[in-house]
Design a protein around this motif. Structure first.
Motif, PDB file in Angstrom:
ATOM      1  N   ARG A  82       0.847  -1.203   0.000  1.00  9.48           N
ATOM      2  CA  ARG A  82       0.000   0.000   0.000  1.00  9.48           C
ATOM      3  C   ARG A  82       0.875   1.242   0.000  1.00  9.48           C
ATOM      4  O   ARG A  82       1.958   1.250   0.574  1.00  9.48           O
ATOM      5  CB  ARG A  82      -0.872   0.035   1.246  1.00  9.48           C
ATOM      6  N   PRO A  83       0.394   2.326  -0.587  1.00 10.68           N
ATOM      7  CA  PRO A  83       1.167   3.570  -0.520  1.00 10.68           C
ATOM      8  C   PRO A  83       1.155   4.168   0.889  1.00 10.68           C
ATOM      9  O   PRO A  83       2.008   4.983   1.215  1.00 10.68           O
ATOM     10  CB  PRO A  83       0.463   4.494  -1.515  1.00 10.68           C
ATOM     11  N   ASP A  84       0.205   3.737   1.725  1.00 13.55           N
ATOM     12  CA  ASP A  84       0.110   4.249   3.101  1.00 13.55           C
ATOM     13  C   ASP A  84       0.065   3.074   4.085  1.00 13.55           C
ATOM     14  O   ASP A  84      -0.910   2.890   4.794  1.00 13.55           O
ATOM     15  CB  ASP A  84      -1.134   5.118   3.260  1.00 13.55           C
ATOM     16  N   PRO A  85       1.139   2.268   4.143  1.00 14.30           N
ATOM     17  CA  PRO A  85       1.108   1.085   5.001  1.00 14.30           C
ATOM     18  C   PRO A  85       1.028   1.462   6.477  1.00 14.30           C
ATOM     19  O   PRO A  85       1.391   2.568   6.877  1.00 14.30           O
ATOM     20  CB  PRO A  85       2.430   0.389   4.695  1.00 14.30           C
TER      21      PRO A  85
END
Length: 90
Positions: A54-57
């Motif tokens: 994910r781009p925002d883990p």
């Protein structure tokens, strides 16, 4: 895993999850406990993989622990819930 199904052995982490849950298999309320454990192991591994790409883990120790707790709670709820009754329409 059922060796009669001619399936390859599960990846190591999958196998470890199944082994960790095995002592508690008698508590599983699904109609096929082995399949339910396999489903949970796959879902947990999928969630972890998804988080990693994910781009925002989820990051940071506290957030990762909360994420793990939430995933664990969902897995336990699934394993302790009997199968839904199937109607002839489903």
């Amino acid at each position: 895993m059922n060796p009669c199904r001619n399936e390859p052995p599960p990846p190591e982490i999958h196998r470890l999850l199944l082994e960790a849950a095995a002592p508690h298999a008698h508590q599983i309320r699904r109609s096929d406990p082995e399949a339910a454990l396999d489903t949970v192991a796959r879902a947990l591994l999928g969630a972890c993989f998804h988080n990693s790409v994910r781009p925002d883990p989820v990051t940071g120790e506290t957030a990762r622990r909360r994420y793990a707790d939430e995933l664990g709670d969902m897995a336990i709820a699934y394993l302790l819930t009997p199968d839904r009754r199937r109607t002839t329409r489903t």
